[in-house]
Design a protein around this motif. Sequence first.
Motif, PDB file in Angstrom:
ATOM      1  N   PRO A 125     -11.199  22.039  -7.704  1.00 34.17           N
ATOM      2  CA  PRO A 125     -12.284  21.774  -8.662  1.00 34.17           C
ATOM      3  C   PRO A 125     -12.892  20.381  -8.559  1.00 34.17           C
ATOM      4  CG  PRO A 125     -10.162  21.567  -9.744  1.00 34.17           C
ATOM      5  CD  PRO A 125      -9.880  22.038  -8.339  1.00 34.17           C
ATOM      6  N   PHE A 126     -12.560  19.646  -7.498  1.00 36.93           N
ATOM      7  CA  PHE A 126     -13.109  18.306  -7.331  1.00 36.93           C
ATOM      8  C   PHE A 126     -13.863  18.213  -6.009  1.00 36.93           C
ATOM      9  CE2 PHE A 126      -9.168  17.893  -9.784  1.00 36.93           C
ATOM     10  CZ  PHE A 126      -9.639  17.278 -10.933  1.00 36.93           C
ATOM     11  N   GLU A 127     -14.945  17.448  -6.028  1.00 36.41           N
ATOM     12  CA  GLU A 127     -15.749  17.244  -4.820  1.00 36.41           C
ATOM     13  C   GLU A 127     -15.452  15.855  -4.246  1.00 36.41           C
ATOM     14  OE1 GLU A 127     -20.431  16.743  -3.454  1.00 36.41           O
ATOM     15  OE2 GLU A 127     -19.925  17.234  -5.549  1.00 36.41           O
ATOM     16  N   LEU A 128     -15.105  15.814  -2.981  1.00 37.19           N
ATOM     17  CA  LEU A 128     -14.907  14.531  -2.325  1.00 37.19           C
ATOM     18  C   LEU A 128     -16.255  13.966  -1.912  1.00 37.19           C
ATOM     19  CD1 LEU A 128     -11.807  15.166  -0.004  1.00 37.19           C
ATOM     20  CD2 LEU A 128     -11.860  14.055  -2.249  1.00 37.19           C
ATOM     21  N   VAL A 129     -16.524  12.718  -2.285  1.00 37.17           N
ATOM     22  CA  VAL A 129     -17.792  12.077  -1.957  1.00 37.17           C
ATOM     23  C   VAL A 129     -17.517  10.779  -1.204  1.00 37.17           C
ATOM     24  CG1 VAL A 129     -19.019  13.116  -3.900  1.00 37.17           C
ATOM     25  CG2 VAL A 129     -17.851  10.934  -4.210  1.00 37.17           C
ATOM     26  N   SER A 130     -18.562  10.247  -0.590  1.00 36.49           N
ATOM     27  CA  SER A 130     -18.410   9.041   0.230  1.00 36.49           C
ATOM     28  C   SER A 130     -19.025   7.805  -0.409  1.00 36.49           C
ATOM     29  CB  SER A 130     -19.048   9.273   1.603  1.00 36.49           C
ATOM     30  OG  SER A 130     -20.414   9.634   1.466  1.00 36.49           O
ATOM     31  N   SER A 131     -19.402   7.900  -1.675  1.00 38.78           N
ATOM     32  CA  SER A 131     -19.977   6.746  -2.355  1.00 38.78           C
ATOM     33  C   SER A 131     -19.707   6.835  -3.854  1.00 38.78           C
ATOM     34  CB  SER A 131     -21.486   6.660  -2.100  1.00 38.78           C
ATOM     35  OG  SER A 131     -22.143   7.822  -2.592  1.00 38.78           O
ATOM     36  N   LYS A 132     -19.854   5.716  -4.531  1.00 42.69           N
ATOM     37  CA  LYS A 132     -19.648   5.651  -5.974  1.00 42.69           C
ATOM     38  C   LYS A 132     -20.864   6.221  -6.694  1.00 42.69           C
ATOM     39  CE  LYS A 132     -17.365   1.257  -5.012  1.00 42.69           C
ATOM     40  NZ  LYS A 132     -17.359  -0.199  -5.275  1.00 42.69           N
ATOM     41  N   GLY A 133     -20.662   6.699  -7.926  1.00 44.73           N
ATOM     42  CA  GLY A 133     -21.770   7.235  -8.686  1.00 44.73           C
ATOM     43  C   GLY A 133     -21.316   7.867  -9.979  1.00 44.73           C
ATOM     44  N   PRO A 134     -22.232   8.547 -10.685  1.00 49.42           N
ATOM     45  CA  PRO A 134     -21.893   9.196 -11.957  1.00 49.42           C
ATOM     46  C   PRO A 134     -20.816  10.269 -11.766  1.00 49.42           C
ATOM     47  CG  PRO A 134     -24.279   9.060 -11.641  1.00 49.42           C
ATOM     48  CD  PRO A 134     -23.643   8.701 -10.339  1.00 49.42           C
ATOM     49  N   ASN A 135     -19.998  10.431 -12.791  1.00 46.66           N
ATOM     50  CA  ASN A 135     -18.959  11.471 -12.792  1.00 46.66           C
ATOM     51  C   ASN A 135     -18.016  11.353 -11.602  1.00 46.66           C
ATOM     52  OD1 ASN A 135     -21.769  13.199 -13.724  1.00 46.66           O
ATOM     53  ND2 ASN A 135     -20.072  12.994 -15.170  1.00 46.66           N
ATOM     54  N   THR A 136     -17.877  10.119 -11.104  1.00 48.34           N
ATOM     55  CA  THR A 136     -17.046   9.891  -9.920  1.00 48.34           C
ATOM     56  C   THR A 136     -15.850   9.017 -10.268  1.00 48.34           C
ATOM     57  OG1 THR A 136     -18.980  10.028  -8.468  1.00 48.34           O
ATOM     58  CG2 THR A 136     -17.000   9.003  -7.560  1.00 48.34           C
ATOM     59  N   LEU A 137     -14.713   9.438  -9.785  1.00 49.83           N
ATOM     60  CA  LEU A 137     -13.494   8.663  -9.951  1.00 49.83           C
ATOM     61  C   LEU A 137     -13.194   7.967  -8.633  1.00 49.83           C
ATOM     62  CD1 LEU A 137     -11.288   8.165 -12.130  1.00 49.83           C
ATOM     63  CD2 LEU A 137      -9.955   9.966 -11.010  1.00 49.83           C
ATOM     64  N   ILE A 138     -13.137   6.640  -8.666  1.00 51.96           N
ATOM     65  CA  ILE A 138     -12.810   5.862  -7.472  1.00 51.96           C
ATOM     66  C   ILE A 138     -11.287   5.770  -7.359  1.00 51.96           C
ATOM     67  CG2 ILE A 138     -13.044   3.636  -6.310  1.00 51.96           C
ATOM     68  CD1 ILE A 138     -15.565   3.162  -7.985  1.00 51.96           C
ATOM     69  N   VAL A 139     -10.765   6.101  -6.193  1.00 53.35           N
ATOM     70  CA  VAL A 139      -9.322   6.060  -5.966  1.00 53.35           C
ATOM     71  C   VAL A 139      -9.028   5.044  -4.861  1.00 53.35           C
ATOM     72  CG1 VAL A 139      -7.250   7.389  -5.458  1.00 53.35           C
ATOM     73  CG2 VAL A 139      -9.212   8.513  -6.553  1.00 53.35           C
ATOM     74  N   GLU A 140      -8.405   3.942  -5.242  1.00 50.89           N
ATOM     75  CA  GLU A 140      -8.021   2.915  -4.277  1.00 50.89           C
ATOM     76  C   GLU A 140      -6.508   3.005  -4.056  1.00 50.89           C
ATOM     77  OE1 GLU A 140      -9.264  -0.792  -5.886  1.00 50.89           O
ATOM     78  OE2 GLU A 140     -11.408  -0.389  -5.643  1.00 50.89           O
ATOM     79  N   THR A 141      -6.093   3.117  -2.812  1.00 45.46           N
ATOM     80  CA  THR A 141      -4.665   3.208  -2.515  1.00 45.46           C
ATOM     81  C   THR A 141      -4.284   2.193  -1.444  1.00 45.46           C
ATOM     82  OG1 THR A 141      -5.065   4.941  -0.877  1.00 45.46           O
ATOM     83  CG2 THR A 141      -4.500   5.655  -3.108  1.00 45.46           C
ATOM     84  N   ALA A 142      -3.028   1.810  -1.470  1.00 42.17           N
ATOM     85  CA  ALA A 142      -2.499   0.889  -0.462  1.00 42.17           C
ATOM     86  C   ALA A 142      -1.021   1.185  -0.249  1.00 42.17           C
ATOM     87  CB  ALA A 142      -2.701  -0.558  -0.905  1.00 42.17           C
ATOM     88  N   VAL A 143      -0.582   1.006   0.976  1.00 40.42           N
ATOM     89  CA  VAL A 143       0.826   1.170   1.328  1.00 40.42           C
ATOM     90  C   VAL A 143       1.321  -0.164   1.871  1.00 40.42           C
ATOM     91  CG1 VAL A 143       2.476   2.335   2.838  1.00 40.42           C
ATOM     92  CG2 VAL A 143       0.575   3.624   1.834  1.00 40.42           C
ATOM     93  N   SER A 144       2.425  -0.661   1.313  1.00 40.43           N
ATOM     94  CA  SER A 144       2.947  -1.959   1.748  1.00 40.43           C
ATOM     95  C   SER A 144       4.449  -2.016   1.526  1.00 40.43           C
ATOM     96  CB  SER A 144       2.255  -3.095   0.982  1.00 40.43           C
ATOM     97  OG  SER A 144       2.599  -3.057  -0.387  1.00 40.43           O
ATOM     98  N   ASP A 145       5.027  -3.186   1.774  1.00 40.71           N
ATOM     99  CA  ASP A 145       6.465  -3.403   1.621  1.00 40.71           C
ATOM    100  C   ASP A 145       7.260  -2.325   2.364  1.00 40.71           C
ATOM    101  OD1 ASP A 145       8.692  -4.763   0.838  1.00 40.71           O
ATOM    102  OD2 ASP A 145       8.794  -3.899  -1.172  1.00 40.71           O
ATOM    103  N   ILE A 146       6.860  -2.058   3.596  1.00 44.79           N
ATOM    104  CA  ILE A 146       7.540  -1.057   4.423  1.00 44.79           C
ATOM    105  C   ILE A 146       8.871  -1.636   4.905  1.00 44.79           C
ATOM    106  CG2 ILE A 146       7.384   0.315   6.534  1.00 44.79           C
ATOM    107  CD1 ILE A 146       4.328   0.193   6.224  1.00 44.79           C
ATOM    108  N   ARG A 147       9.952  -0.926   4.639  1.00 43.72           N
ATOM    109  CA  ARG A 147      11.290  -1.407   4.989  1.00 43.72           C
ATOM    110  C   ARG A 147      11.999  -0.348   5.839  1.00 43.72           C
ATOM    111  NH1 ARG A 147      13.331  -4.754  -0.383  1.00 43.72           N
ATOM    112  NH2 ARG A 147      11.272  -5.610  -0.911  1.00 43.72           N
ATOM    113  N   LEU A 148      12.019  -0.563   7.137  1.00 46.36           N
ATOM    114  CA  LEU A 148      12.659   0.367   8.060  1.00 46.36           C
ATOM    115  C   LEU A 148      14.172   0.187   8.060  1.00 46.36           C
ATOM    116  CD1 LEU A 148      10.247  -0.030  11.113  1.00 46.36           C
ATOM    117  CD2 LEU A 148      10.191   1.753   9.372  1.00 46.36           C
ATOM    118  N   SER A 149      14.879   1.272   8.344  1.00 51.72           N
ATOM    119  CA  SER A 149      16.340   1.207   8.426  1.00 51.72           C
ATOM    120  C   SER A 149      16.823   0.796   9.812  1.00 51.72           C
ATOM    121  CB  SER A 149      16.948   2.567   8.064  1.00 51.72           C
ATOM    122  OG  SER A 149      16.725   2.862   6.706  1.00 51.72           O
TER     123      SER A 149
END
Length: 237
Positions: A125-149
């Motif tokens: 039920p959600f449309e993926l868009v490539s820009s900001k605008g009305p009725n749009t939720l911006i999702v910012e994600t980041a991956v860090s603190d990677i600790r390998l075994s």
Amino acid sequence: MRKTYATSTSIAGLLLLTIVGCSSAPATLQQGPDAEITKDGLVKVDNSKLELSYVKPGVNWRQYTKLYFVPTKVTNDHPADYRAPRIDRQTDGAFATYDLPQESLDKMAVQFSKTVQDVFNSEQPFELVSSKGPNTLIVETAVSDIRLSAPVEKSRRSYNSMGTTYTQNSGSMVLLAVLKDGQTGDVLAKAADRAMGFDQWRQNTKVFNWGDVKTVYRRWVTDFKNALMTAAAEGTP
């Protein structure tokens, strides 16, 4: 914790990850004078599936029918109090390192975007868009603190000496997420979660670990999608 055996060719891997749920109880916003509130007015969520999450009270989540995922950032960054694992030069080799090469970080970032495209497909039920605008939720994600075994594959002595490395788990990393309103830029929610490796002894190989990375990415994005659908159905979290 790991063991190295000089028996056959080994390939150190990326991270073996899983999102760890914190509770089976319903997620609720803290209330009362002791509620934990951030500087931008977000209230801590109790019983969140993530280790830490905050949400702005009173948000009408039904209005967000579009999602704009900002390209994910994956880095070797660590918190200030991080202590790098000790390198055993005799066992691990003179050039052993626990920092993933840039090509691996880039690959992980691309894979996250692919997973988003796969989970949020035309049947959702959600449309993926490539820009900001009305009725749009911006999702910012980041991956860090990677600790390998174990040290990175090509940096280990065993990589070029027909050795095999086994680890109790492959490591962990932190996933950060910020949700914003597409028009105002107001922060609506924040979340942080450490994804841990499965607790079982197994050969630490790139092939196995990369498959697990994709599996966990899918699990996290699917949980996020389901949370959005639940919030939209209820109007508020």
